[in-house]
Motif scaffolding. Structure first.
Motif, mmCIF file in Angstrom:
data_model
loop_
_atom_site.group_PDB
_atom_site.id
_atom_site.type_symbol
_atom_site.label_atom_id
_atom_site.label_comp_id
_atom_site.label_asym_id
_atom_site.label_seq_id
_atom_site.Cartn_x
_atom_site.Cartn_y
_atom_site.Cartn_z
ATOM 1 N N SER A 147 -131.146 13.123 54.150
ATOM 2 C CA SER A 147 -129.932 12.445 54.608
ATOM 3 C C SER A 147 -128.987 12.167 53.447
ATOM 4 O O SER A 147 -127.763 12.274 53.594
ATOM 5 C CB SER A 147 -130.292 11.154 55.345
ATOM 6 O OG SER A 147 -131.109 10.324 54.557
ATOM 7 N N VAL A 148 -129.533 11.857 52.284
ATOM 8 C CA VAL A 148 -128.690 11.638 51.100
ATOM 9 C C VAL A 148 -127.968 12.922 50.715
ATOM 10 O O VAL A 148 -126.764 12.928 50.415
ATOM 11 C CB VAL A 148 -129.544 11.118 49.925
ATOM 12 C CG1 VAL A 148 -128.762 11.166 48.621
ATOM 13 C CG2 VAL A 148 -130.015 9.696 50.207
ATOM 14 N N LEU A 159 -121.399 16.808 54.789
ATOM 15 C CA LEU A 159 -121.680 17.672 55.938
ATOM 16 C C LEU A 159 -122.129 16.833 57.126
ATOM 17 O O LEU A 159 -122.770 15.800 56.958
ATOM 18 C CB LEU A 159 -122.785 18.676 55.578
ATOM 19 C CG LEU A 159 -122.444 19.682 54.490
ATOM 20 C CD1 LEU A 159 -123.674 20.508 54.132
ATOM 21 C CD2 LEU A 159 -121.310 20.600 54.913
ATOM 22 N N PRO A 160 -121.817 17.269 58.346
ATOM 23 C CA PRO A 160 -122.332 16.566 59.523
ATOM 24 C C PRO A 160 -123.852 16.634 59.548
ATOM 25 O O PRO A 160 -124.454 17.627 59.118
ATOM 26 C CB PRO A 160 -121.698 17.325 60.697
ATOM 27 C CG PRO A 160 -121.273 18.642 60.146
ATOM 28 C CD PRO A 160 -120.987 18.437 58.697
ATOM 29 N N MET A 161 -124.484 15.570 60.085
ATOM 30 C CA MET A 161 -125.944 15.460 60.053
ATOM 31 C C MET A 161 -126.507 15.468 61.476
ATOM 32 O O MET A 161 -126.078 14.687 62.325
ATOM 33 C CB MET A 161 -126.354 14.171 59.352
ATOM 34 C CG MET A 161 -127.862 13.934 59.309
ATOM 35 S SD MET A 161 -128.357 12.553 58.233
ATOM 36 C CE MET A 161 -127.700 11.149 59.142
ATOM 37 N N HIS A 205 -128.482 5.589 54.452
ATOM 38 C CA HIS A 205 -128.510 6.410 53.231
ATOM 39 C C HIS A 205 -127.421 7.485 53.282
ATOM 40 O O HIS A 205 -126.750 7.763 52.280
ATOM 41 C CB HIS A 205 -129.880 7.086 53.081
ATOM 42 C CG HIS A 205 -130.999 6.152 52.761
ATOM 43 N ND1 HIS A 205 -130.896 5.160 51.825
ATOM 44 C CD2 HIS A 205 -132.270 6.061 53.257
ATOM 45 C CE1 HIS A 205 -132.033 4.491 51.742
ATOM 46 N NE2 HIS A 205 -132.881 5.015 52.611
ATOM 47 N N TYR A 206 -127.254 8.068 54.440
ATOM 48 C CA TYR A 206 -126.269 9.145 54.624
ATOM 49 C C TYR A 206 -124.844 8.646 54.351
ATOM 50 O O TYR A 206 -124.102 9.246 53.566
ATOM 51 C CB TYR A 206 -126.404 9.663 56.062
ATOM 52 C CG TYR A 206 -125.367 10.651 56.519
ATOM 53 C CD1 TYR A 206 -125.313 11.946 55.998
ATOM 54 C CD2 TYR A 206 -124.434 10.307 57.505
ATOM 55 C CE1 TYR A 206 -124.375 12.860 56.455
ATOM 56 C CE2 TYR A 206 -123.500 11.213 57.969
ATOM 57 C CZ TYR A 206 -123.474 12.484 57.438
ATOM 58 O OH TYR A 206 -122.534 13.382 57.892
ATOM 59 N N ARG A 207 -124.501 7.528 54.974
ATOM 60 C CA ARG A 207 -123.136 7.019 54.812
ATOM 61 C C ARG A 207 -122.893 6.511 53.386
ATOM 62 O O ARG A 207 -121.800 6.690 52.834
ATOM 63 C CB ARG A 207 -122.871 5.921 55.835
ATOM 64 C CG ARG A 207 -122.884 6.424 57.277
ATOM 65 C CD ARG A 207 -122.213 5.427 58.217
ATOM 66 N NE ARG A 207 -122.390 5.784 59.606
ATOM 67 C CZ ARG A 207 -121.724 6.744 60.243
ATOM 68 N NH1 ARG A 207 -120.829 7.451 59.578
ATOM 69 N NH2 ARG A 207 -121.939 6.990 61.520
ATOM 70 N N GLN A 208 -123.910 5.870 52.789
ATOM 71 C CA GLN A 208 -123.742 5.398 51.414
ATOM 72 C C GLN A 208 -123.537 6.564 50.456
ATOM 73 O O GLN A 208 -122.667 6.521 49.579
ATOM 74 C CB GLN A 208 -124.971 4.586 51.007
ATOM 75 C CG GLN A 208 -125.086 3.227 51.691
ATOM 76 C CD GLN A 208 -126.432 2.571 51.444
ATOM 77 O OE1 GLN A 208 -127.215 3.024 50.607
ATOM 78 N NE2 GLN A 208 -126.718 1.503 52.171
ATOM 79 N N ALA A 249 -116.918 8.283 54.991
ATOM 80 C CA ALA A 249 -118.228 8.218 55.639
ATOM 81 C C ALA A 249 -118.118 7.990 57.139
ATOM 82 O O ALA A 249 -118.931 8.506 57.917
ATOM 83 C CB ALA A 249 -119.065 7.113 54.998
ATOM 84 N N GLU A 250 -117.127 7.232 57.562
ATOM 85 C CA GLU A 250 -117.002 6.930 58.991
ATOM 86 C C GLU A 250 -116.481 8.121 59.787
ATOM 87 O O GLU A 250 -116.596 8.155 61.005
ATOM 88 C CB GLU A 250 -116.084 5.720 59.180
ATOM 89 C CG GLU A 250 -116.612 4.446 58.540
ATOM 90 C CD GLU A 250 -118.021 4.104 59.020
ATOM 91 O OE1 GLU A 250 -118.272 4.222 60.234
ATOM 92 O OE2 GLU A 250 -118.858 3.720 58.181
#
Length: 352
Positions: free
Chosen positions: A187-188, A195-197, A215-218, A227-228
């Motif tokens: 996710s990081v 990239l989209p997850m 973790h992804y957004r951070q 991130a949003e």
């Protein structure tokens, strides 16, 4: 951001636990294409096909199945779910999906993953000891090919490219998602790359990906991405029935069979008891099985927890009979999707 709903299939060939009969591979292929047509007709947004390299599946080449679906559908997006990029050549992956994009007039998407089923590694001469490094390097190359042409690139696991002309080029900016099974590093990486997850939930609580999304957004924000604005999807098993109990009774024997016969990853499958299945079907469990109202409520909970923009449901796992499978697809498209899209849009307006 509009909310999208779709279906996923692994196109597995499983004997019906009630009759013992199994479809032939040709019958299974025809059924799978019919599922794509019905999903398109009822207004679903995504039809996705997973990649597996065993005789209990017919989807070793998802782009070919998706190309056939492209010729029989009009609007639905056509995605892999996932492309096992670690054991593929990124040049060929890009070429295949660029061609699919041309055939479908811009409806192709790649969901790239490391692969939880690992049969393709020895089949194509790769060492599982390189599992993580293979994916990291090949994703880097796939993104480089999408970003520029010709491309010059050098890595460890593939011959270098020097001003290589990679063709054809897709209609637009071919979407590339990263499939994540919950590993924080995955996710990081997806967030850092912007990239989209695509989260893949097999079993577990509905909240199990909260830390992965954090973790992804951070990571995305630290790398300078909005991130949003990044898209997140959930891929989960489920079934939409006319009643709560009816949905569970229909899905359970086939899901149990699929987990026992098709889900053996690096070992043997397992049998899930009914009480464990029912626990996964409660509001706190990850499975999307139940009546129309239950599915709507759970999808909205998923959206609230993770800020989802897409949900893709695997409703036929274990060989759910075609009639029941098509009926569930129709209910998802005509009864669930309009309500979820409307509610998510209303939440977005309230938050603005």
């Amino acid at each position: 951001m509009a909310f999208e709903l779709g279906i996923l299939t692994f196109a597995e060939v499983t004997a019906d636990p009630t009759t013992g009969a199994a479809p032939t591979p040709a019958e299974r292929m025809a059924q799978t294409l019919e599922q794509a047509r019905v999903a398109d007709q009822v207004g679903l947004d995504v039809f996705a096909v997973g990649e597996h390299h065993r005789t209990d599946f017919i989807s070793s080449e998802p782009h070919m199945l998706l190309a056939a679906a492209a010729a029989q559908t009009h609007d639905i997006k056509l995605a892999s779910g996932v492309t096992v990029l670690s054991s593929e050549d990124p040049v060929r992956v890009f070429e295949h999906f660029a061609m699919l994009d041309l055939i479908s007039n811009g409806r192709a998407e790649i969901v790239a993953g490391r692969g939880s089923y690992t049969e393709s590694f020895p089949l194509f001469g790769y060492d599982l000891a390189d599992y993580a490094d293979l994916f990291r390097e090949k994703l880097e190359l796939l993104l480089a090919i999408r970003a520029r042409n010709p491309v010059t690139w050098q890595g460890k696991f593939r011959a270098p490219l020097l001003d290589a002309d990679i063709a054809p080029r897709p209609v637009g900016d071919l979407p590339i998602w990263v499939g994540v099974g919950g590993t924080p590093a995955s996710s990081v990486r997806a967030g850092r790359l912007g990239l989209p997850m695509a989260l893949a939930l097999l079993l577990g609580p509905i909240t199990q990906f909260e830390s992965a999304v954090d973790h992804y957004r951070q990571a995305a924000a630290q790398a300078g991405h909005d991130a949003e604005a990044l898209k997140i999807s959930i891929n989960a098993h489920g079934y939409v029935g006319t009643t709560s109990q009816g949905a569970r009774d229909t899905m359970y024997p086939y899901f149990r069979e699929g987990m026992r016969e098709n889900n053996h990853q690096r070992g043997e499958g397992f049998s899930i008891p009914r009480n464990a299945f029912d626990a996964q079907s409660t509001p706190g469990g990850g499975l999307l099985v139940g009546s129309t109202d239950e599915i709507i409520d759970k999808l909205l909970t998923y959206h609230e927890l993770y800020g989802l923009s897409r949900a893709v449901i695997q409703m036929g796992f274990g060989g759910v009979p075609q009639k029941e499978h098509l009926e569930a697809i129709e209910r998802l498209g005509t009864e669930v999707a309009p309500v979820v899209r409307r509610e998510v849009a209303a939440r977005g307006r309230s938050a603005a």
